[in-house]
Design an enzyme around this catalytic site. Structure first.
Site, mmCIF file in Angstrom:
data_model
loop_
_atom_site.group_PDB
_atom_site.id
_atom_site.type_symbol
_atom_site.label_atom_id
_atom_site.label_comp_id
_atom_site.label_asym_id
_atom_site.label_seq_id
_atom_site.Cartn_x
_atom_site.Cartn_y
_atom_site.Cartn_z
ATOM 1 N N PRO A 274 0.821 -1.215 0.000
ATOM 2 C CA PRO A 274 0.000 0.000 0.000
ATOM 3 C C PRO A 274 0.856 1.266 0.000
ATOM 4 C CG PRO A 274 0.103 -0.900 2.217
ATOM 5 C CD PRO A 274 0.844 -1.866 1.333
ATOM 6 N N GLY A 275 0.411 2.261 -0.705
ATOM 7 C CA GLY A 275 1.086 3.564 -0.690
ATOM 8 C C GLY A 275 0.076 4.619 -0.290
ATOM 9 N N ARG A 276 -0.764 4.968 -1.263
ATOM 10 C CA ARG A 276 -1.748 6.030 -1.074
ATOM 11 C C ARG A 276 -2.609 5.844 0.178
ATOM 12 N NH1 ARG A 276 -3.755 8.914 -5.382
ATOM 13 N NH2 ARG A 276 -3.045 7.227 -6.727
ATOM 14 N N TYR A 316 -3.690 14.474 -13.585
ATOM 15 C CA TYR A 316 -4.849 13.569 -13.707
ATOM 16 C C TYR A 316 -6.176 14.286 -13.587
ATOM 17 C CZ TYR A 316 -1.271 10.537 -11.390
ATOM 18 O OH TYR A 316 -0.142 9.882 -10.989
ATOM 19 N N CYS A 342 4.107 29.411 -14.841
ATOM 20 C CA CYS A 342 3.747 29.926 -16.151
ATOM 21 C C CYS A 342 3.281 28.794 -17.065
ATOM 22 C CB CYS A 342 4.927 30.673 -16.752
ATOM 23 S SG CYS A 342 5.438 31.995 -15.659
ATOM 24 N N GLU A 343 2.147 28.216 -16.747
ATOM 25 C CA GLU A 343 1.520 27.153 -17.535
ATOM 26 C C GLU A 343 0.020 27.272 -17.310
ATOM 27 O OE1 GLU A 343 2.908 24.616 -19.335
ATOM 28 O OE2 GLU A 343 5.009 24.918 -18.781
HETATM 29 C C1 LIG Z 1 2.502 2.516 -7.132
HETATM 30 C C2 LIG Z 1 2.627 1.103 -6.727
HETATM 31 C C3 LIG Z 1 2.115 0.672 -5.493
HETATM 32 C C4 LIG Z 1 1.356 1.571 -4.555
HETATM 33 O O1 LIG Z 1 0.130 1.945 -5.087
HETATM 34 P P1 LIG Z 1 -0.913 2.772 -4.182
HETATM 35 O O2 LIG Z 1 -2.049 2.985 -5.106
HETATM 36 O O3 LIG Z 1 -0.252 4.024 -3.778
HETATM 37 O O4 LIG Z 1 -1.268 1.899 -3.028
HETATM 38 C C5 LIG Z 1 2.316 -0.639 -5.145
HETATM 39 N N1 LIG Z 1 2.982 -1.502 -5.957
HETATM 40 C C6 LIG Z 1 3.475 -1.120 -7.144
HETATM 41 C C7 LIG Z 1 4.199 -2.105 -7.980
HETATM 42 C C8 LIG Z 1 3.307 0.190 -7.570
HETATM 43 O O5 LIG Z 1 3.795 0.553 -8.760
#
Ligand SMILES: *Cc1c(COP(=O)(O)O)cnc(C)c1O
Length: 418
Positions: A274-276, A316, A342-343
């Protein structure tokens, strides 16, 4: 859930007024909440507590060392996509045996440093890469642990730029070619097959794509078991969405409830990336309204944060709530909230109904913790933004604002121009 809320009409980050932070550290300013980060990370650990698992946080969402350190101290691993991220993860004290390495374009020196560090596994995205890792591991007289990243051809039903798991995407190995690639891997002397991985996209707000993708992967896993592969790790990737507008994404426990029954009785360690969903709602971007402007019936609020500081709206057309840090009764206006770059693509919000903003006022861009600072640039020669972490009443600068000197510190003027 997060810890940014109004108390007596002032926006707070945990127990600290955002105004105090904006005045002390200046704007634009990223502010992260320690408690929110910890809560989101623990949501994963708790959801999977009865199954062997490692939460490998995806660094690319936000790679600040203090954020990484917090996760490392609580048992977190890392999902990295470059040598630079390997460096950051190790510096933050994330153990190598909890690091997985993804990405379609790993370079020789990056592969070598990951082998040297003895990471948990490479998530390999092509047969070509597999042969390259084999060659490099051979030169180093070692064996590289690998999982193949399998593209299960599942529509994540998210923005096309952040969808990754379909046939037409550059990521992974098509599920139709998976067996053939695993057989190739088993013939390569310096490759040790240990896992299987998939990641189908980002900001996924339904449970079904995770379930459907896992089901496909499990069919493959059964085939691999029949062929006597020793698959130890099943890496289900990341991608769980957060609330930006009014999305109602499942929480990790909702997803776990659907996935765990499918995994019952299997002798594997689950990995998630997980990231987001860990950092997204744990951060805000505070910006100052510099000017108000009306032009042919349109209203503009010109703020001091630009697309170089938060790229998601421009890239996005992503939506972020934008709220004044002082809550009071006001008229609503329809405005574009734009930065100083400036965009024409430099906006934080377009045609947004927003509480009337006064010149000089501070605004908070919500849910900016993920893919905010980590995607930022110095475009227009703007020094990078400062970052602060709040924990209860405590606030700490976790990245100081960039300087003009830094902007040119890597440059060199050829002798003939001196
Ligand atoms: C970007 C990415 C993540 C994380 O994705 P989230 O949507 O931020 O949870 C995990 N694994 C891989 C391979 C990614 O490219």
């Amino acid at each position: 859930m997060h810890f940014f809320s109004y108390k007596e009409d002032e926006l707070y980050a945990e127990d600290v007024p955002v105004r105090l932070l904006a005045e002390k550290y200046g704007t634009p300013l990223y502010i992260y909440s320690y408690k929110t980060l910890l809560r989101h990370f623990n949501a994963y650990n708790n959801a999977y507590k009865d199954f062997p698992h490692i939460v490998c946080y995806a660094l690319k969402a936000n790679s600040n060392g203090a954020v990484l350190r917090l996760l490392a101290k609580n048992g977190g691993g890392a999902d990295i996509v470059s040598g630079g991220e390997l460096f950051r993860a190790m510096k933050a004290g994330i153990p190598a045996e909890k690091i997985v390495y993804a990405g379609v374009g790993k370079k020789e020196e990056e592969i070598r440093s990951a082998l040297m560090a003895k990471i948990l596994m490479f998530n390999v995205e092509s047969a070509d890469e597999l042969r390259e890792i084999d060659r490099i591991a051979g030169k180093m007289r070692t064996k590289a642990p690998v999982a193949l990243r399998i593209n299960p051809d599942i529509d994540a039903k998210t923005h096309p730029y952040i969808s990754t798991g379909m046939r037409e995407h550059k990521f992974g190995i098509s599920i139709d070619d998976a067996l053939e690639n695993y057989r190739l891997a088993s013939r390569l002397k310096h490759i040790r097959v240990v896992g299987i991985q998939k990641h189908i996209g980002s900001q996924i707000t339904k449970t079904s794509p995770f379930v459907d993708a896992l089901k496909r992967i499990l069919v493959l896993l059964d085939e691999l078991n029949r062929e006597k592969f020793d698959i130890k790790y099943l890496d289900i990737g990341g991608g769980l969405g957060i609330t930006y507008v009014n999305e109602k994404p499942p929480v990790p426990a909702d997803v776990a409830k659907k996935l765990l029954p499918l995994l019952k009785g299997r002798d594997i360690t689950l990995i998630m990336e997980p990231g987001r969903s860990i950092v997204g709602n744990a951060g805000i971007l505070v910006t100052k309204a510099l000017y108000l402007k009306k032009s042919s019936g349109k209203e503009f609020v010109i703020v001091d944060a630009g697309m170089n500081d938060l790229m998601r709206p421009s890239l996005y057309e992503a939506y972020h709530h934008i709220i004044p840090i002082a809550r009071k009764k006001r008229n609503m206006i329809m405005a574009d909230i734009v930065g100083p770059i400036c965009e024409s693509g430099d906006f934080l919000a377009k045609g947004r109904k927003i509480a009337k903003v006064n010149k000089g006022e501070y605004l908070s861009v919500m849910s900016a913790g993920a893919y905010g600072m980590s995607m930022s640039s110095n475009y227009n020669s703007r020094p990078s933004v400062a970052e602060v972490m709040v924990n209860g009443k405590t606030h700490s600068l976790i990245r100081k604002r960039g300087t003009y000197e830094e902007l040119i510190s890597n440059e060199n003027i050829p002798g003939y121009l001196r």
